[in-house]
Structures are given as C-alpha cells and as structure tokens.
Design an enzyme around this catalytic site. Sequence first.
Site, PDB file in Angstrom:
ATOM      1  N   ASP A  71      10.427   2.701 -32.176  1.00  0.00           N
ATOM      2  CA  ASP A  71       9.252   3.382 -31.831  1.00  0.00           C
ATOM      3  C   ASP A  71       8.991   3.466 -30.495  1.00  0.00           C
ATOM      4  OD1 ASP A  71       9.194   0.480 -31.819  1.00  0.00           O
ATOM      5  OD2 ASP A  71       7.146   0.305 -31.804  1.00  0.00           O
ATOM      6  N   ARG A  93      15.160  13.710 -28.207  1.00  0.00           N
ATOM      7  CA  ARG A  93      14.577  12.718 -28.923  1.00  0.00           C
ATOM      8  C   ARG A  93      14.967  12.550 -30.382  1.00  0.00           C
ATOM      9  NH1 ARG A  93      10.229  13.715 -25.505  1.00  0.00           N
ATOM     10  NH2 ARG A  93       9.018  14.695 -27.171  1.00  0.00           N
ATOM     11  N   LYS A 183       2.605  -1.222 -36.840  1.00  0.00           N
ATOM     12  CA  LYS A 183       2.806  -2.028 -35.542  1.00  0.00           C
ATOM     13  C   LYS A 183       1.710  -1.974 -34.419  1.00  0.00           C
ATOM     14  CE  LYS A 183       5.274  -1.967 -31.526  1.00  0.00           C
ATOM     15  NZ  LYS A 183       6.638  -2.114 -30.546  1.00  0.00           N
ATOM     16  N   GLU A 223       1.683  -8.584 -33.602  1.00  0.00           N
ATOM     17  CA  GLU A 223       2.580  -8.588 -32.454  1.00  0.00           C
ATOM     18  C   GLU A 223       1.786  -8.937 -31.030  1.00  0.00           C
ATOM     19  OE1 GLU A 223       5.150  -5.417 -31.473  1.00  0.00           O
ATOM     20  OE2 GLU A 223       6.284  -6.575 -29.833  1.00  0.00           O
ATOM     21  N   GLU A 225       2.655  -9.862 -27.924  1.00  0.00           N
ATOM     22  CA  GLU A 225       3.862 -10.397 -27.126  1.00  0.00           C
ATOM     23  C   GLU A 225       3.823 -11.122 -25.817  1.00  0.00           C
ATOM     24  OE1 GLU A 225       6.831  -7.211 -25.969  1.00  0.00           O
ATOM     25  OE2 GLU A 225       7.739  -8.458 -24.490  1.00  0.00           O
ATOM     26  N   LYS A 265       5.517 -10.622 -35.414  1.00  0.00           N
ATOM     27  CA  LYS A 265       6.495 -10.253 -34.231  1.00  0.00           C
ATOM     28  C   LYS A 265       6.245 -11.154 -33.069  1.00  0.00           C
ATOM     29  CE  LYS A 265       8.718  -6.266 -32.467  1.00  0.00           C
ATOM     30  NZ  LYS A 265       9.272  -4.878 -32.748  1.00  0.00           N
ATOM     31  N   GLY A 308      12.490  -8.539 -26.270  1.00  0.00           N
ATOM     32  CA  GLY A 308      11.745  -8.675 -25.047  1.00  0.00           C
ATOM     33  C   GLY A 308      12.499  -8.621 -23.792  1.00  0.00           C
ATOM     34  N   GLY A 309      13.807  -8.123 -23.923  1.00  0.00           N
ATOM     35  CA  GLY A 309      14.591  -7.902 -22.617  1.00  0.00           C
ATOM     36  C   GLY A 309      15.996  -9.030 -22.539  1.00  0.00           C
ATOM     37  N   SER A 334      13.060  -7.935 -35.198  1.00  0.00           N
ATOM     38  CA  SER A 334      12.675  -6.615 -35.057  1.00  0.00           C
ATOM     39  C   SER A 334      12.940  -6.040 -33.784  1.00  0.00           C
ATOM     40  CB  SER A 334      11.071  -6.801 -35.402  1.00  0.00           C
ATOM     41  OG  SER A 334      10.444  -5.298 -35.238  1.00  0.00           O
ATOM     42  N   TYR A 396       5.817  -0.493 -22.875  1.00  0.00           N
ATOM     43  CA  TYR A 396       6.554  -0.080 -24.331  1.00  0.00           C
ATOM     44  C   TYR A 396       6.006   1.492 -24.649  1.00  0.00           C
ATOM     45  CZ  TYR A 396       9.942  -0.469 -27.670  1.00  0.00           C
ATOM     46  OH  TYR A 396      11.130  -0.304 -28.620  1.00  0.00           O
TER      47      TYR A 396
HETATM   48  P1  13P Z   1      12.089  -5.058 -27.768  1.00  0.00           P
HETATM   49  O1  13P Z   1      12.765  -5.913 -28.849  1.00  0.00           O
HETATM   50  O2  13P Z   1      12.891  -4.098 -27.154  1.00  0.00           O
HETATM   51  O3  13P Z   1      11.508  -6.161 -26.895  1.00  0.00           O
HETATM   52  O4  13P Z   1      11.121  -4.393 -28.415  1.00  0.00           O
HETATM   53  C1  13P Z   1      10.049  -4.968 -29.098  1.00  0.00           C
HETATM   54  C2  13P Z   1       9.119  -4.011 -29.755  1.00  0.00           C
HETATM   55  O5  13P Z   1       7.990  -4.343 -29.770  1.00  0.00           O
HETATM   56  C3  13P Z   1       9.541  -2.809 -30.262  1.00  0.00           C
HETATM   57  O6  13P Z   1       8.817  -2.517 -31.401  1.00  0.00           O
END
Ligand code: 13P
Length: 396
Positions: A71, A93, A183, A223, A225, A265, A308-309, A334, A396
């Site tokens: 996404d 894309r 999401k 999520e 993060e 997530k 997350g990297g 995910s 993101y």
């Molecule tokens: P990553 O797994 O690259 O951290 O992506 C997480 C995300 O939120 C994508 O929907």
Amino acid sequence: MASASFLKSSPVLDKSEWIKGQTLRQPSVSVVRCQPVAPSSLLVRASSYADELVKTAKTIASPGRGILAMDESNATCGKRLASIGLENTEANRQAYRTLLVSAPGLGQYISGAILFEETLYQSTTEGKKMVDVLVEQNIVPGIKVDKGLVPLAGSNNESWCQGLDGLASRSAAYYQQGARFAKWRTVVSIPNGPSALAVKEAAWGLARYAAISQDNGLVPIVEPEILLDGDHGIDRTFEVAQKVWAEVFFYLAENNVMFEGILLKPSMVTPGAECKDRATPEQVADYTLKLLSRRIPPAVPGIMFLSGGQSEVEATLNLNAMNQSPNPWHVSFSYARALQNTCLKTWGGRPENVKAAQDSLLVRAKANSLAQLGKYTGEGESEEAKKGMFVKGYVY
Ligand code: 13P
C-alpha cells in the site's frame, strides 16, 4: 448504516437521542435495552456487519498465512521504483503491482493484501481488476485509508495522522469496490518523547478510525508504529510500547470497537536502530510476547507485525521465535519491505525478470508462512535478504 459495535453505554449517546424509554433515533439499528431506562443504561446494538467482520478477521488470521502490505503511497512507491532506475509513472506502478498480485499460488501463504487507493481501482496489465485477481488467489483485498502524517502542533516535533474527515463515505465506497479490511498507520517516536499528547492523539485517532471502519464493514488494522529510530535499548522500547498499547485499548473500548473484528499491526519490541546492543530473535520474542500478553485481550484474533526496516531474514527469524509455543492470538506478519525487497531488486523493471521476481516473492512469503507456524529454519537465504532496510525518519 448500522453500527458494528455491540456494546454501547449511554454516556456515548446524547440524551436527546432517546425517545423516551424506547429506542435510538436511527431506524436501521436494532437496540436491546438491558436495563430499565436510565441515563446509565447499558445498550446492546446489533450490527449487520458484526458476523462478517469476525469472519473476515479470522480468514486473514488463518494458520500459515499473513498479509502482503503493498500500500505504498505514490510518493513512496516512487522511491522504490527509483531504487531500480524506473520512473514513477502509473504504468510502472501498475506493472509492479500486477507482478505482485499475480504471483502463482501466492494465496497459500498470503491471506490479505493492503492496497493503495490507486491499486484498488486499477486493473492489471492484462486488463483484469487487481481486486478480482486477489480474490481468485483467495486473498482478501484491503485498503490504506489514512491520509498520512503531518506535524502535531504543541508537541515535541512529533506527528499525527490525518484522514478522519469523510472516512465513513470513503470506507463505504471502498467496501463497494471489494475491500474488506482497512489500515491506518500512525507513528510514535521514542527519541522525540514520546509526549503524552502524541500518544493520546495516536490512540484516539486509531480508535475513531476503527469504529468508523467497523461501521462500514471493514476490519480495521490498528497500527501505532513505534519507530525504530533512536539509540535507546530494548527496555525503553518495552516501556513505551506498554504505554502506547494501554492507551490504544482504552480508546478502542471507549469507542465501542468490537475486539473480535479488529487486527493489530504492532512493531516488534527491539532496541533502537542506533543502539549498540543488538537483540537476538529469542530476546525480541520474549519482550514482544510479554508486551502482548500484558496489553492485548485474547478476543483479538490476529497480531500482524510490521517489519519497520528489519532485513527480510531478521523479520522472519523474529516471527519464527514468537511462534515456538502456542499464543492466544494468531501471531503473523503484515510486511511491506520485508516481503518485497528482493522481489523488487530481482525484477529491476525488466519484463524478462517477472517470473524470477515472483519466485523471490514466493520464497519470502513461504518463509514467513513457516515462521507463522514456528517451523522456519533460516537455511539457504540470500545475502540480499539479510540486508537491513532501516531508513532514518522513514515515511510511508
Ligand atoms: P514495513 O513492513 O515496510 O514496515 O511496512 C509496514 C506498513 O505499515 C505497510 O503497510
């Protein structure tokens, strides 16, 4: 539209919404009054979507499967394409996303795919709707509904996530288009605090989004993060994560979100990316499972981690370590970067590499499927898959 919440307490309702002792004003909502009418009455509202939400969440949280996050916003997708020397055009894309959704047999390992709005309404290069290709693969289509991060005034250079305005009507349209889950990604920064304000705003926004999603038939992925940025140790991440999840569940409950119809997530509990002390998969698993067991009710069907990297292999090893003994929830993935990195590099924008790129995606999907079952061995991984993908201040 009926509400997905089945517990409503009267403080949520304006007293004027009562027609004395009878019902709510909304005609489509069935109301069961459990107590005699009083301002503190407990109401049970049945939702036309409640059963479907539970079913969708359970389908996504099915054994040996997880979510392919694809996404990326157009801006982020542009960065990915630039890394392989491609221009950020709609055609490029589309070609890349066609490759992903049509990888043969992907549905054996992938139960859901999160799409950016463009992809939800897009067709493949062969002219089939992306959504239809996913459904044929037994993959549930999902949609990123947040509108991204902006600075949070009054905070310590932190951010908040936009997108609540118009969310109900957008969600209804996404459902019509075939999406069944959503999401919303907001972030919390440890080096910048996190301030109490930023945590509260993140939790409240997620809870409002979750309630609106359920009201429109979409299972919300929640999520918050916790960014990898920083040189803090794993104990500090654990402390912040406990605080964040406590607030998230407080506001989810306050917004009458049905826990059986959500997915989470989270970030795994790890040291900051710039911390000198690294953690083993077993340590990450111990901390993360301790966090989850303290904060996440067993009613929640699935915990779908972001990467997350982390490198592709690291994300898989950590997930595998968490599945060495049974958990109250389905513990799965995910991932975006940790599923797509080798695939994207292998493709390189060349039509003759499509099959090899799809094979790389399937290798990663299968490895994470095994990790969901606690059976991943880590054998035969490529050097590319071991490379970390952390980017400071990643958006993101
Ligand atoms: P990553 O797994 O690259 O951290 O992506 C997480 C995300 O939120 C994508 O929907």
